[in-house]
Design an enzyme around this catalytic site. Structure first.
Site, PDB file in Angstrom:
ATOM      1  N   HIS A  82       0.833  -1.235  -0.112  1.00 35.28           N
ATOM      2  CA  HIS A  82      -0.061  -0.081   0.050  1.00 35.28           C
ATOM      3  C   HIS A  82       0.855   1.396  -0.081  1.00 35.28           C
ATOM      4  O   HIS A  82       0.239   2.098  -0.264  1.00 35.28           O
ATOM      5  CB  HIS A  82      -1.029  -0.030   1.026  1.00 35.28           C
ATOM      6  CG  HIS A  82      -1.882  -1.271   1.327  1.00 35.28           C
ATOM      7  ND1 HIS A  82      -1.204  -2.318   2.317  1.00 35.28           N
ATOM      8  CD2 HIS A  82      -2.794  -1.692   0.758  1.00 35.28           C
ATOM      9  CE1 HIS A  82      -1.981  -3.200   2.352  1.00 35.28           C
ATOM     10  NE2 HIS A  82      -2.975  -3.269   1.386  1.00 35.28           N
ATOM     11  N   HIS A 132      -7.320   4.838   4.843  1.00 34.96           N
ATOM     12  CA  HIS A 132      -6.831   3.405   4.347  1.00 34.96           C
ATOM     13  C   HIS A 132      -5.287   3.898   4.044  1.00 34.96           C
ATOM     14  O   HIS A 132      -4.682   4.860   3.892  1.00 34.96           O
ATOM     15  CB  HIS A 132      -7.205   3.487   2.904  1.00 34.96           C
ATOM     16  CG  HIS A 132      -6.930   2.243   2.146  1.00 34.96           C
ATOM     17  ND1 HIS A 132      -5.759   1.952   1.578  1.00 34.96           N
ATOM     18  CD2 HIS A 132      -7.418   1.058   1.901  1.00 34.96           C
ATOM     19  CE1 HIS A 132      -5.594   0.787   0.942  1.00 34.96           C
ATOM     20  NE2 HIS A 132      -6.710   0.215   1.216  1.00 34.96           N
ATOM     21  N   GLU A 134      -2.975   3.134   2.114  1.00 35.25           N
ATOM     22  CA  GLU A 134      -2.593   3.618   0.983  1.00 35.25           C
ATOM     23  C   GLU A 134      -2.625   5.232   0.736  1.00 35.25           C
ATOM     24  O   GLU A 134      -1.762   5.998   0.505  1.00 35.25           O
ATOM     25  CB  GLU A 134      -3.321   3.388  -0.422  1.00 35.25           C
ATOM     26  CG  GLU A 134      -2.775   3.843  -1.874  1.00 35.25           C
ATOM     27  CD  GLU A 134      -3.397   3.278  -3.049  1.00 35.25           C
ATOM     28  OE1 GLU A 134      -3.897   2.316  -2.843  1.00 35.25           O
ATOM     29  OE2 GLU A 134      -3.532   4.251  -3.819  1.00 35.25           O
ATOM     30  N   CYS A 203      -5.838   1.781 -10.751  1.00 33.72           N
ATOM     31  CA  CYS A 203      -5.047   0.935 -11.768  1.00 33.72           C
ATOM     32  C   CYS A 203      -5.697   0.206 -12.545  1.00 33.72           C
ATOM     33  O   CYS A 203      -6.910  -0.131 -12.546  1.00 33.72           O
ATOM     34  CB  CYS A 203      -3.980   0.337 -10.478  1.00 33.72           C
ATOM     35  SG  CYS A 203      -4.902  -1.207  -9.695  1.00 33.72           S
TER      36      CYS A 203
HETATM   37 FE1  SF4 Z   1      -3.077  -2.006  -5.658  1.00 32.35          FE
HETATM   38 FE2  SF4 Z   1      -3.515  -2.030  -8.407  1.00 32.35          FE
HETATM   39 FE3  SF4 Z   1      -0.990  -2.218  -7.543  1.00 32.35          FE
HETATM   40 FE4  SF4 Z   1      -2.651  -4.231  -7.311  1.00 32.35          FE
HETATM   41  S1  SF4 Z   1      -2.111  -3.296  -9.477  1.00 32.35           S
HETATM   42  S2  SF4 Z   1      -1.146  -3.526  -5.790  1.00 32.35           S
HETATM   43  S3  SF4 Z   1      -4.500  -3.208  -6.793  1.00 32.35           S
HETATM   44  S4  SF4 Z   1      -2.354  -0.566  -7.288  1.00 32.35           S
END
Ligand code: SF4
Length: 317
Positions: A82, A132, A134, A203
């Site tokens: 995160h 969170h 992150e 993402c």
């Molecule tokens: Fe998080 Fe997306 Fe990275 Fe997976 S790819 S760890 S969901 S940011």
């Protein structure tokens, strides 16, 4: 009861589902660190939000902690996928701990973006969920007050910022694509000069898993998301399913947690998994349904993913 007497159940398996490249990389970092340095390897925060993964690594000798004062000097410590505030690696150095950073490269990308905006003299609005890890990690890249956090379109409509002409926004990587679009829309109407991310911060894995759920939701009487209650992207999948036309969606950690009374007798069941949930737990859930229903499984076609992130050089050989 014979198989023929069991109620019929169509299962639609969403694709893609489960592990993303960032999660694979983070787990691999702890695994390789255990191989290379031996147990114990300390991990600050759950490496990814999944108890099954955490317990598997604990069996190999990983010790999960929340803060670095729980880690002895000279120990190896891994930071979770995160991301962490800037002071965390500095604190590890001061404590003479050897650290490995398992922050997902797509989270690091947002950190870099935030720093760039700050250097350019822009105030930053972060769209994300308060508390969170992150969000704590991203906001912790910059001095206090440099980033204002908002969670909703209502907050976007009322947030106070120092100078509307010098403003940028960034987002958490695991948000709902649709909710975020609404929040961004509100921000852009209020602040036409706001600087937008060069490339979407949500993402690819979050986007693809939400699209896969949307694809099957209206065909399902019930949709199960295999994932943890503290996993942001898993919780978003439950919301996406219900908004996309599935009357009920439930988050389950694994088969043993299924409340069969709540399941009832769906004709068609959708199944997916959050980005931190391993496929073995999906198969466990399917097995549990096979004990009670005459199950017909269909793997639904979806976007194929080929993203791979390299692990740190020090662990590569
Ligand atoms: Fe998080 Fe997306 Fe990275 Fe997976 S790819 S760890 S969901 S940011």
């Amino acid at each position: 009861m014979t198989v023929h007497e069991q109620p019929r159940l169509n299962v639609l398996l969403a694709n893609p589902r489960g592990f993303c490249a960032g999660v694979e990389r983070a787990i691999q970092i702890v695994d390789r660190a255990l191989d290379k340095y031996g147990a114990p390897v300390y991990v600050r925060h759950e490496i990814v939000h999944n108890r099954f993964v955490v317990e598997g690594l604990e069996k190999r000798g990983a010790i999960f902690v929340e803060e670095l004062d729980e880690v002895p000097a000279d120990a190896v410590v891994v930071f979770s996928a995160h991301g962490v505030p800037k002071w965390v690696p500095q604190d590890a150095e001061r404590r003479k701990q050897f650290y490995l950073d398992a922050t997902c490269p797509l989270v690091s990308k947002v950190h870099v973006e935030a720093e760039r905006h700050h250097r350019d003299g822009l105030h930053i609005i972060m769209i994300g969920h308060e508390g969170h890890p992150e969000v704590i990690g991203t906001m912790g890249q910059l001095p206090e007050g440099a980033i204002t956090l908002i969670e909703t379109a209502d907050q976007a409509a009322t947030v106070d910022i120092p100078d509307p002409e010098r403003l940028a926004f960034i987002t958490q990587t695991t948000l709902s694509v649709d909710d975020t679009a609404e929040i961004v829309d509100t921000l852009r109407k209020r602040f036409p000069r706001i600087s937008v991310p060069r490339k979407e911060d949500i993402c690819y894995a979050t986007t693809n898993r939400q699209a896969a759920v949307k694809d099957i939701a209206s065909r399902c009487d019930l949709l199960l998301v295999v994932g943890a209650h503290n996993s942001s992207n898993s919780k978003r999948l439950v919301e996406v399913a219900e908004r996309a036309g599935c009357s009920r969606s439930l988050l389950v950690q694994r088969a043993a947690d299924i409340d069969w009374e709540k399941i009832g007798q769906p004709g068609t069941l959708g199944v997916t998994a959050g980005a931190s949930a391993p496929e073995v737990l999906v198969q466990e859930v399917l097995d549990a349904f096979q004990q009670r229903f005459d199950v017909q499984v269909t793997e639904v076609d979806g976007v194929s993913e080929d993203v791979i992130f390299k692990i740190p050089r020090v662990l590569r050989d």
